[in-house]
Enzyme design. Structure first.
Site, PDB file in Angstrom:
ATOM      1  N   ASP A  86      45.993  68.685  21.131  1.00 37.49           N
ATOM      2  CA  ASP A  86      45.033  67.854  21.514  1.00 37.49           C
ATOM      3  C   ASP A  86      43.773  68.445  21.444  1.00 37.49           C
ATOM      4  OD1 ASP A  86      44.923  69.471  23.622  1.00 37.49           O
ATOM      5  OD2 ASP A  86      44.985  68.041  25.147  1.00 37.49           O
ATOM      6  N   GLU A 172      44.093  81.483  31.629  1.00 45.37           N
ATOM      7  CA  GLU A 172      43.641  82.144  30.735  1.00 45.37           C
ATOM      8  C   GLU A 172      43.309  83.782  31.362  1.00 45.37           C
ATOM      9  OE1 GLU A 172      42.846  77.977  29.839  1.00 45.37           O
ATOM     10  OE2 GLU A 172      42.583  79.413  31.571  1.00 45.37           O
TER      11      GLU A 172
END
Length: 237
Positions: A86, A172
């Site tokens: 995406d 992350e």
């Protein structure tokens, strides 16, 4: 994404399917790129959020167990980047940024976190903070699309997207800290142009454009609707 990656040299594409089996239509796309690729099915297990964490974990484990197979005989170094279907990519992300990452590369991402752009704030070549909306105080306040890690760093750790990441800000930051990285290890890319100079806008090479279900009108009916007409073409519905 396949169209972009098919133009990148010396790339091995690892695709992990969130399911119990491969999807023929996906594998056909991979074959058409003529890239070396690995396509594996790993359905998300209980305890992991359905956000690709488990699939990225299995990809990291595959890389560590099959490094020589991925690199081949002609290459001794590599860089790991977590792509996503995406996102929209400029080929320069790979040729100018990712290809040159020595430890941890970080760059701007467009249309992410409810903002037009999120990016590291760089002073004299060093990241001093992050221009982001969510928890900018994080050591690595970066979107998944906004960083890449040298293969050497990946191989020198066992870090994955584990269960414990749910309590530690964002995946992350969790992953990069578990790899033993620190803020000083960041190599910022794309910050060099002075925004005060006319016609010197900084470039964004990756955009979080997102995929979404198309808004196609459906008839109201009490019984199950017949399959939509696709005129013989394959369309995911």
């Amino acid at each position: 994404m396949a169209n972009t990656l098919s133009h990148v040299k010396n790339l091995h594409w690892i695709v992990i399917e969130d399911g119990n089996k491969k999807i023929p239509a996906v594998e056909n796309i991979l074959k058409r790129t003529n890239l070396p690729y690995t396509y594996l099915p790993y359905k998300t297990i209980e305890g992991f959020p359905r956000r690709g964490w488990y699939q990225r974990t299995m990809a990291l484990k595959f890389i560590r167990s099959n490094t020589s197979q991925i690199l081949g005989k002609e290459h001794e170094e590599g860089v790991v980047y977590f792509g996503d279907d995406d996102n929209s990519y400029d080929i320069r992300l790979f040729t100018e940024y990712i290809r040159n990452v020595k430890t941890l590369g970080i760059w701007a991402v467009g249309l992410v976190g409810g903002s037009y752009v999120e990016a590291p704030k760089v002073v004299n070549g060093t990241v001093v903070e992050f221009n982001v909306g969510y928890l900018p105080s994080r050591t690595f306040a970066v979107d998944m699309a906004g960083f890449a890690v040298n293969l050497r760093v990946v191989m020198n750790s066992t870090a994955v997207f584990g269960f414990h990441c749910k309590e530690r800000y964002a995946p992350e930051t969790c992953l990069l800290e578990d790899m033993g990285l620190e803020r000083k290890d960041i190599e910022p890319f794309g910050h060099e142009k002075e925004v005060s100079i006319i016609n010197q806008d900084r470039d964004i090479f990756v955009w979080h454009t997102k995929t979404s279900t198309p808004n196609i009108a459906k008839e109201n009916a009490t019984k199950p609707a017949p399959p939509p007409e696709t005129y013989g073409y394959f369309v995911e519905v």
